[in-house]
Design a protein around this motif. Sequence first.
Motif, PDB file in Angstrom:
ATOM      1  N   MET A   1     -11.698  51.285  29.942  1.00 36.29           N
ATOM      2  CA  MET A   1     -13.123  51.142  29.670  1.00 36.29           C
ATOM      3  C   MET A   1     -13.743  50.072  30.564  1.00 36.29           C
ATOM      4  SD  MET A   1     -12.756  49.027  26.094  1.00 36.29           S
ATOM      5  CE  MET A   1     -11.528  50.160  25.519  1.00 36.29           C
ATOM      6  N   VAL A   2     -15.053  50.023  30.552  1.00 37.45           N
ATOM      7  CA  VAL A   2     -15.798  48.974  31.234  1.00 37.45           C
ATOM      8  C   VAL A   2     -15.944  47.813  30.263  1.00 37.45           C
ATOM      9  CG1 VAL A   2     -18.039  48.360  32.238  1.00 37.45           C
ATOM     10  CG2 VAL A   2     -17.072  50.626  32.651  1.00 37.45           C
ATOM     11  N   GLY A   3     -15.734  46.597  30.733  1.00 37.35           N
ATOM     12  CA  GLY A   3     -15.871  45.442  29.859  1.00 37.35           C
ATOM     13  C   GLY A   3     -15.422  44.171  30.542  1.00 37.35           C
ATOM     14  N   THR A   4     -15.068  43.185  29.739  1.00 39.91           N
ATOM     15  CA  THR A   4     -14.579  41.899  30.237  1.00 39.91           C
ATOM     16  C   THR A   4     -13.144  41.723  29.781  1.00 39.91           C
ATOM     17  OG1 THR A   4     -16.808  40.978  30.071  1.00 39.91           O
ATOM     18  CG2 THR A   4     -14.999  39.407  30.259  1.00 39.91           C
ATOM     19  N   ALA A   5     -12.261  41.441  30.733  1.00 36.47           N
ATOM     20  CA  ALA A   5     -10.833  41.301  30.431  1.00 36.47           C
ATOM     21  C   ALA A   5     -10.517  39.872  30.014  1.00 36.47           C
ATOM     22  CB  ALA A   5      -9.999  41.678  31.651  1.00 36.47           C
ATOM     23  N   TYR A   6      -9.718  39.749  28.970  1.00 33.63           N
ATOM     24  CA  TYR A   6      -9.248  38.441  28.505  1.00 33.63           C
ATOM     25  C   TYR A   6      -7.731  38.499  28.409  1.00 33.63           C
ATOM     26  CZ  TYR A   6     -14.091  37.493  27.375  1.00 33.63           C
ATOM     27  OH  TYR A   6     -15.446  37.319  27.462  1.00 33.63           O
ATOM     28  N   LEU A   7      -7.062  37.498  28.970  1.00 32.97           N
ATOM     29  CA  LEU A   7      -5.603  37.463  29.002  1.00 32.97           C
ATOM     30  C   LEU A   7      -5.011  36.774  27.779  1.00 32.97           C
ATOM     31  CD1 LEU A   7      -5.131  36.593  32.787  1.00 32.97           C
ATOM     32  CD2 LEU A   7      -5.132  38.845  31.692  1.00 32.97           C
ATOM     33  N   GLN A   8      -5.865  36.206  26.922  1.00 28.16           N
ATOM     34  CA  GLN A   8      -5.395  35.515  25.723  1.00 28.16           C
ATOM     35  C   GLN A   8      -6.286  35.867  24.547  1.00 28.16           C
ATOM     36  OE1 GLN A   8      -5.571  31.974  27.875  1.00 28.16           O
ATOM     37  NE2 GLN A   8      -7.603  31.371  27.213  1.00 28.16           N
TER      38      GLN A   8
ATOM     39  N   ASP B   1       3.131  46.824  23.185  1.00 29.62           N
ATOM     40  CA  ASP B   1       2.770  45.404  23.081  1.00 29.62           C
ATOM     41  C   ASP B   1       1.371  45.187  23.660  1.00 29.62           C
ATOM     42  OD1 ASP B   1       5.282  44.906  22.084  1.00 29.62           O
ATOM     43  OD2 ASP B   1       6.009  43.807  23.845  1.00 29.62           O
ATOM     44  N   THR B   2       0.595  44.319  23.045  1.00 31.16           N
ATOM     45  CA  THR B   2      -0.721  43.983  23.590  1.00 31.16           C
ATOM     46  C   THR B   2      -0.528  43.142  24.847  1.00 31.16           C
ATOM     47  OG1 THR B   2      -1.738  44.014  21.401  1.00 31.16           O
ATOM     48  CG2 THR B   2      -2.920  42.827  23.136  1.00 31.16           C
ATOM     49  N   VAL B   3      -1.123  43.600  25.959  1.00 30.32           N
ATOM     50  CA  VAL B   3      -0.983  42.873  27.224  1.00 30.32           C
ATOM     51  C   VAL B   3      -2.264  42.124  27.587  1.00 30.32           C
ATOM     52  CG1 VAL B   3       0.870  44.313  28.144  1.00 30.32           C
ATOM     53  CG2 VAL B   3      -1.498  44.972  28.557  1.00 30.32           C
ATOM     54  N   LEU B   4      -3.407  42.562  27.061  1.00 28.10           N
ATOM     55  CA  LEU B   4      -4.676  41.855  27.241  1.00 28.10           C
ATOM     56  C   LEU B   4      -5.710  42.473  26.322  1.00 28.10           C
ATOM     57  CD1 LEU B   4      -6.636  43.807  29.212  1.00 28.10           C
ATOM     58  CD2 LEU B   4      -5.181  42.870  30.937  1.00 28.10           C
ATOM     59  N   ILE B   5      -6.899  41.892  26.331  1.00 28.05           N
ATOM     60  CA  ILE B   5      -8.015  42.386  25.522  1.00 28.05           C
ATOM     61  C   ILE B   5      -9.170  42.688  26.461  1.00 28.05           C
ATOM     62  CG2 ILE B   5      -9.772  41.720  23.821  1.00 28.05           C
ATOM     63  CD1 ILE B   5      -7.681  40.004  22.443  1.00 28.05           C
ATOM     64  N   ILE B   6      -9.868  43.781  26.193  1.00 20.22           N
ATOM     65  CA  ILE B   6     -11.105  44.065  26.924  1.00 20.22           C
ATOM     66  C   ILE B   6     -12.240  44.075  25.910  1.00 20.22           C
ATOM     67  CG2 ILE B   6     -12.410  45.722  28.310  1.00 20.22           C
ATOM     68  CD1 ILE B   6      -9.832  46.553  29.622  1.00 20.22           C
ATOM     69  N   GLU B   7     -13.213  43.190  26.148  1.00 20.69           N
ATOM     70  CA  GLU B   7     -14.389  43.146  25.291  1.00 20.69           C
ATOM     71  C   GLU B   7     -15.420  44.120  25.840  1.00 20.69           C
ATOM     72  OE1 GLU B   7     -17.920  40.130  23.803  1.00 20.69           O
ATOM     73  OE2 GLU B   7     -16.550  39.476  25.360  1.00 20.69           O
ATOM     74  N   ALA B   8     -15.856  45.030  25.005  1.00 18.71           N
ATOM     75  CA  ALA B   8     -16.887  45.990  25.373  1.00 18.71           C
ATOM     76  C   ALA B   8     -17.860  46.095  24.204  1.00 18.71           C
ATOM     77  CB  ALA B   8     -16.278  47.356  25.674  1.00 18.71           C
ATOM     78  N   MET B   9     -19.112  45.837  24.467  1.00 20.23           N
ATOM     79  CA  MET B   9     -20.165  45.913  23.451  1.00 20.23           C
ATOM     80  C   MET B   9     -19.825  45.059  22.232  1.00 20.23           C
ATOM     81  SD  MET B   9     -21.175  49.919  23.891  1.00 20.23           S
ATOM     82  CE  MET B   9     -22.447  49.812  22.656  1.00 20.23           C
ATOM     83  N   LYS B  10     -19.393  43.829  22.472  1.00 15.34           N
ATOM     84  CA  LYS B  10     -19.076  42.846  21.432  1.00 15.34           C
ATOM     85  C   LYS B  10     -17.871  43.247  20.578  1.00 15.34           C
ATOM     86  CE  LYS B  10     -22.651  40.328  22.478  1.00 15.34           C
ATOM     87  NZ  LYS B  10     -22.487  39.184  23.295  1.00 15.34           N
ATOM     88  N   THR B  11     -17.075  44.203  21.060  1.00 18.46           N
ATOM     89  CA  THR B  11     -15.877  44.626  20.352  1.00 18.46           C
ATOM     90  C   THR B  11     -14.664  44.272  21.191  1.00 18.46           C
ATOM     91  OG1 THR B  11     -17.060  46.464  19.335  1.00 18.46           O
ATOM     92  CG2 THR B  11     -14.658  46.598  19.341  1.00 18.46           C
TER      93      THR B  11
END
Length: 167
Positions: A98-105, A124-134
């Motif tokens: 998806m399009v968003g902001t990647a967070y490594l923690q 395993d979770t490798v990172l988080i992508i924030e998209a539309m405040k989710t």
Amino acid sequence: MSNSPTHESDVTFIRALAELLRENDLTELSVKREFGEDDSLQVTVSRQAPVAAPAPAPAAPQPAAAPAPAQGTAAASAAPAEAADDPASHPGAVTSPMVGTAYLQAEPGAPPFVSVGATVQEGDTVLIIEAMKTMNQIPAPRSGTVKRLLVEDGTPVEYGAPLMIIE
């Protein structure tokens, strides 16, 4: 003929979306407008991404440059050769869904989900992508070792952009 002004405003709206797509170097944009109970407009504007994928290319050398002083000049001379390869075509590439902001923690100050050399299991979770405040947890698609991180914490990513290499 009452449909004509609506049609013209829809065309103007779609042109504005296409301009936003171009100005922000996006590959896809979807919008749904509600005009009333039984009247809405849903538009998806997309374009083919350039073959060279200019957005991920600058991110690839940055992670390689950070560990270079600790690893010596051999790693620094190998980094340009790795950057020349397209990470998106690597068989172990993990791409953004998806399009968003990647967070490594998980949160500021928390340890990163993974680092180069870490062993991960499928799921395993490798990172988080924030998209539309989710916050969307991105799972490892396969088990293996993290060979390269291609994004930095807090960087924007596009759909299909390579995030890391797991072999």
